[in-house]
Write an enzyme that holds these catalytic residues in place. Sequence first.
Site, PDB file in Angstrom:
ATOM      1  N   SER A  18       0.835  -1.324  -0.049  1.00 16.61           N
ATOM      2  CA  SER A  18      -0.039   0.029   0.004  1.00 16.61           C
ATOM      3  C   SER A  18       0.832   1.368  -0.007  1.00 16.61           C
ATOM      4  O   SER A  18       0.703   2.160  -0.899  1.00 16.61           O
ATOM      5  CB  SER A  18      -1.002  -0.036   1.196  1.00 16.61           C
ATOM      6  OG  SER A  18      -0.250   0.210   2.448  1.00 16.61           O
ATOM      7  N   ARG A  38      15.531  -1.407   6.518  1.00 12.15           N
ATOM      8  CA  ARG A  38      16.090  -2.332   7.640  1.00 12.15           C
ATOM      9  C   ARG A  38      17.359  -3.068   7.091  1.00 12.15           C
ATOM     10  O   ARG A  38      17.491  -3.683   6.023  1.00 12.15           O
ATOM     11  CB  ARG A  38      15.502  -3.384   8.178  1.00 12.15           C
ATOM     12  CG  ARG A  38      15.865  -3.652   9.851  1.00 12.15           C
ATOM     13  CD  ARG A  38      15.160  -4.751  10.420  1.00 12.15           C
ATOM     14  NE  ARG A  38      13.765  -4.781   9.964  1.00 12.15           N
ATOM     15  CZ  ARG A  38      12.802  -5.093  11.071  1.00 12.15           C
ATOM     16  NH1 ARG A  38      13.331  -5.256  12.149  1.00 12.15           N
ATOM     17  NH2 ARG A  38      11.507  -5.065  10.859  1.00 12.15           N
ATOM     18  N   LYS A  75      16.148   1.263  15.220  1.00 16.09           N
ATOM     19  CA  LYS A  75      16.672   0.793  16.615  1.00 16.09           C
ATOM     20  C   LYS A  75      17.789   1.214  17.187  1.00 16.09           C
ATOM     21  O   LYS A  75      18.097   0.899  18.496  1.00 16.09           O
ATOM     22  CB  LYS A  75      15.990  -0.505  16.941  1.00 16.09           C
ATOM     23  CG  LYS A  75      14.560  -0.411  16.759  1.00 16.09           C
ATOM     24  CD  LYS A  75      13.774  -1.823  16.916  1.00 16.09           C
ATOM     25  CE  LYS A  75      12.461  -1.672  16.820  1.00 16.09           C
ATOM     26  NZ  LYS A  75      11.645  -2.723  16.028  1.00 16.09           N
ATOM     27  N   TYR A 138      -3.997  -6.931   5.863  1.00 15.78           N
ATOM     28  CA  TYR A 138      -3.632  -7.029   4.509  1.00 15.78           C
ATOM     29  C   TYR A 138      -4.791  -6.807   3.588  1.00 15.78           C
ATOM     30  O   TYR A 138      -5.837  -6.919   4.084  1.00 15.78           O
ATOM     31  CB  TYR A 138      -3.014  -8.626   4.554  1.00 15.78           C
ATOM     32  CG  TYR A 138      -1.771  -8.475   5.257  1.00 15.78           C
ATOM     33  CD1 TYR A 138      -0.501  -8.132   4.607  1.00 15.78           C
ATOM     34  CD2 TYR A 138      -1.562  -9.243   6.581  1.00 15.78           C
ATOM     35  CE1 TYR A 138       0.865  -8.544   5.359  1.00 15.78           C
ATOM     36  CE2 TYR A 138      -0.567  -9.298   7.289  1.00 15.78           C
ATOM     37  CZ  TYR A 138       0.639  -8.961   6.604  1.00 15.78           C
ATOM     38  OH  TYR A 138       2.020  -9.162   7.366  1.00 15.78           O
ATOM     39  N   GLY A 247     -23.986   0.177 -12.514  1.00 10.43           N
ATOM     40  CA  GLY A 247     -24.856   1.311 -13.159  1.00 10.43           C
ATOM     41  C   GLY A 247     -26.116   1.646 -13.331  1.00 10.43           C
ATOM     42  O   GLY A 247     -26.750   2.710 -13.819  1.00 10.43           O
ATOM     43  N   GLY A 248     -26.878   0.237 -13.265  1.00 13.32           N
ATOM     44  CA  GLY A 248     -28.508   0.335 -13.493  1.00 13.32           C
ATOM     45  C   GLY A 248     -28.563   0.024 -14.760  1.00 13.32           C
ATOM     46  O   GLY A 248     -29.788  -0.464 -15.141  1.00 13.32           O
TER      47      GLY A 248
HETATM   48  N1  COA Z   1      15.120  -0.553  11.450  1.00  9.13           N
HETATM   49  C1  COA Z   1      14.610  -1.128  12.413  1.00  9.13           C
HETATM   50  N2  COA Z   1      13.470  -1.587  12.741  1.00  9.13           N
HETATM   51  C2  COA Z   1      12.565  -1.484  11.679  1.00  9.13           C
HETATM   52  C3  COA Z   1      12.861  -0.655  10.441  1.00  9.13           C
HETATM   53  C4  COA Z   1      14.179  -0.175  10.384  1.00  9.13           C
HETATM   54  N3  COA Z   1      14.574   0.444   9.264  1.00  9.13           N
HETATM   55  N4  COA Z   1      11.815  -0.664   9.871  1.00  9.13           N
HETATM   56  C5  COA Z   1      10.624  -1.311  10.506  1.00  9.13           C
HETATM   57  N5  COA Z   1      11.169  -1.815  11.493  1.00  9.13           N
HETATM   58  C6  COA Z   1      10.385  -2.414  12.611  1.00  9.13           C
HETATM   59  C7  COA Z   1       9.478  -1.525  13.130  1.00  9.13           C
HETATM   60  O1  COA Z   1      10.093  -0.570  14.260  1.00  9.13           O
HETATM   61  C8  COA Z   1       8.374  -2.467  13.948  1.00  9.13           C
HETATM   62  O2  COA Z   1       8.978  -3.206  15.097  1.00  9.13           O
HETATM   63  P1  COA Z   1       8.178  -3.098  16.642  1.00  9.13           P
HETATM   64  O3  COA Z   1       6.933  -3.962  16.117  1.00  9.13           O
HETATM   65  O4  COA Z   1       9.090  -3.770  17.337  1.00  9.13           O
HETATM   66  O5  COA Z   1       7.882  -1.653  16.833  1.00  9.13           O
HETATM   67  C9  COA Z   1       8.457  -3.576  12.813  1.00  9.13           C
HETATM   68  O6  COA Z   1       9.505  -3.356  12.198  1.00  9.13           O
HETATM   69  C10 COA Z   1       7.360  -3.007  12.105  1.00  9.13           C
HETATM   70  O7  COA Z   1       6.712  -4.037  11.606  1.00  9.13           O
HETATM   71  P2  COA Z   1       5.127  -4.153  11.108  1.00  9.13           P
HETATM   72  O8  COA Z   1       4.567  -2.982  10.459  1.00  9.13           O
HETATM   73  O9  COA Z   1       4.585  -4.607  12.426  1.00  9.13           O
HETATM   74  O10 COA Z   1       5.326  -5.409  10.161  1.00  9.13           O
HETATM   75  P3  COA Z   1       4.536  -6.775  10.221  1.00  9.13           P
HETATM   76  O11 COA Z   1       5.385  -7.550   8.897  1.00  9.13           O
HETATM   77  O12 COA Z   1       4.494  -7.500  11.218  1.00  9.13           O
HETATM   78  O13 COA Z   1       3.190  -6.448   9.635  1.00  9.13           O
HETATM   79  C11 COA Z   1       1.650  -5.227   8.138  1.00  9.13           C
HETATM   80  C12 COA Z   1       2.897  -5.858   8.188  1.00  9.13           C
HETATM   81  C13 COA Z   1       1.556  -4.862   6.703  1.00  9.13           C
HETATM   82  C14 COA Z   1       0.304  -6.264   8.480  1.00  9.13           C
HETATM   83  C15 COA Z   1       1.641  -3.880   8.965  1.00  9.13           C
HETATM   84  O14 COA Z   1       2.797  -3.167   8.709  1.00  9.13           O
HETATM   85  C16 COA Z   1       0.177  -3.216   8.909  1.00  9.13           C
HETATM   86  O15 COA Z   1      -0.912  -3.338   9.268  1.00  9.13           O
HETATM   87  N6  COA Z   1       0.689  -2.029   8.204  1.00  9.13           N
HETATM   88  C17 COA Z   1      -0.580  -0.931   8.017  1.00  9.13           C
HETATM   89  C18 COA Z   1      -1.510  -1.450   6.977  1.00  9.13           C
HETATM   90  C19 COA Z   1      -0.990  -1.895   5.770  1.00  9.13           C
HETATM   91  O16 COA Z   1      -0.440  -0.983   5.247  1.00  9.13           O
HETATM   92  N7  COA Z   1      -1.378  -2.820   5.395  1.00  9.13           N
HETATM   93  C20 COA Z   1      -1.103  -3.501   3.914  1.00  9.13           C
HETATM   94  C21 COA Z   1       0.356  -3.602   3.490  1.00  9.13           C
HETATM   95  S1  COA Z   1       0.389  -3.837   1.970  1.00  9.13           S
END
Ligand code: COA
Length: 426
Positions: A18, A38, A75, A138, A247-248
Site C-alpha cells: 500500500s 532495515r 532501533k 492485509y 450503473g443500473g
Molecule cells: N529498522 C529497525 N526496525 C524497523 C525498521 C528499520 N529500518 N523498519 C521497520 N522496523 C520495525 C518497526 O520498528 C516495527 O517493530 P516493532 O513492532 O518492534 O515496533 C516493525 O519493524 C514494523 O513491522 P510491522 O509493521 O509490524 O510489520 P509486520 O510485517 O508485522 O506487519 C503489516 C505488516 C502490513 C500487517 C503492518 O505493517 C500493517 O498493518 N500496516 C498497516 C496497514 C497496511 O499498510 N497493510 C497493507 C500492507 S500492503
Amino acid sequence: MTKALAGVRILDFTHVQSGPTCTQLLAWFGADCIKIERPGVGDITRGQLMDVPKADSLYFTMLNHNKRSITVDSKNKKGLEIIERLIKECDVLVENFAPGAMDRMGLTWERIQELNPRMIYASVKGFGPGPYEDCKVYENVAQCTGGSASTTGFRDGPPLVTGAQIGDSGTGLHLALGIVTALYQRTMTGRGQRVTCAMQDGVLNLARVKLRDQQRLAHGPLTEYSQHGEGVPFGDAVPRAGNDSGGGQPGRILRCKGWETDPNAYTYFITQAPVWEAICDVIGEPGWKTDPGYATPKARLPKLIEIFGRIEQWTMTKTKFEVLEICNKVDIPCGPILSMKELIEDSSLRATGTVVEVDHPTRGKYFSVGNPIKLSDSPSDVKRSPLLGEHTDEILTNVLKYSAEEVAAIKASGATEPPAKKQAAE
Ligand code: COA
C-alpha cells in the site's frame, strides 16, 4: 522537461504494497523518494514470490521504481539520528507500519512537527479510530471489511475477493492524493499536516455504489439486479450481484467463440437503453425493437435471462474482438475479457508506457505497469528499483552532508549495516 513534483523530497518509510504504491506514484511525478530499509533485510517483499534466484522479486521491483534506497536501523541510536536528520531535509514522510510502530521508534507526530513543522506525515493503517484500530491488515482483510467481498461473487456462492488490489494499491492511491493536497495547502499555510488513510475506508469508497444500493433497498427491490427478474426476494443487505453492472444498465459476461478451450473467450455486454434498437439489429431480432414485451427497459427487466441468452447465441458465433468491432461501430458498450498475457503483449499499452520494459542489474529485463496517470508536462520515465542500500553512502554524504569520517563512524556503529556484516568487519 521539469517534473511536476521536482523539488519535493519524500522520506519513504513504507513496505509491502500500500505505502510503496503511493510513493512510487510520487516518484514518477518527479519527487526524490528516499526509501529507508532495515539493514540486511529491507522491504520484506524483496524476498517474497522470488522467481529469479538472488534477485529482488517482481513483487518488490514493480512497486519501487524511481526510488533511492538507504539502509538505516531505526532501533540504533545513530540510526535514529540519521532518520531525524532526514526528517529535517524532507517534505513528506510516508509510512504504513502496524499501528504504534512509529511511536515506538520515538517518531511521534509531535516529535516530527518539532523536527520539521513543514512536514507532511502520511500513513496507511488498516482501520481508522475505533474498535479495530490496533489490527494489522492485509489486502484481503480490507476487501472483506470494506464492503467489497460481501457484494462480490454470485448470490448462491460465498463472498469473493477481487484480483485488483483495491485494499493495498487503492489505499496507496488515496494517500497520494491526500499528500499532494496537503502539499498544495502548505504553499499557503506554510504548515505541514497529518494525512491518514484507512484501508477499510478506501475500499468502502471504491464500493460506494453498493452503499448507495443498501439505502435504495429500504425503498423497494433493486430492480436492475438479475435476482429481481428471477423473482428471488431481497434480504436486508445488498446481495452479491454476479456480473450485473453497477450503473443500473443490465450487463452480463457472455461466452464468445472459442470459450470451450480459452478461459478468457468472453465479453462484457451491456444492454444500454439508448442502443437497444442497434442491439436488436446486431443479434438478428429486429422484431424486439417494437414488440411491447421487449421495447422498453421496464418490459425487459423480467426477461433478462432470455434476452442475454439470445445475445449470447450471437456472441458465441464471434470472437471477443469481432464482437467489440461490430458493437463499437454502433455504440453498443462492450469489452473483451483480456488476459494478463494479452495485456502484456498489447502494443498500444506499450506505446503509452502503461506497460513498460525495465532492465535490472540482477534480474534482467522484465515488464511492469508504468504510471497510469499521464501528465502532458510531466511524462513519467520508469527507472528500475534500487538494490538494498544502493544509495546509503550517497544520501549520507550529499543529502545529510556527513563527512567521510562521520560516514565511517556511522558504519562502525551498525546504524546502516546488518549485525552479521558488522561482526565480520570487526
Ligand atoms: N529498522 C529497525 N526496525 C524497523 C525498521 C528499520 N529500518 N523498519 C521497520 N522496523 C520495525 C518497526 O520498528 C516495527 O517493530 P516493532 O513492532 O518492534 O515496533 C516493525 O519493524 C514494523 O513491522 P510491522 O509493521 O509490524 O510489520 P509486520 O510485517 O508485522 O506487519 C503489516 C505488516 C502490513 C500487517 C503492518 O505493517 C500493517 O498493518 N500496516 C498497516 C496497514 C497496511 O499498510 N497493510 C497493507 C500492507 S500492503
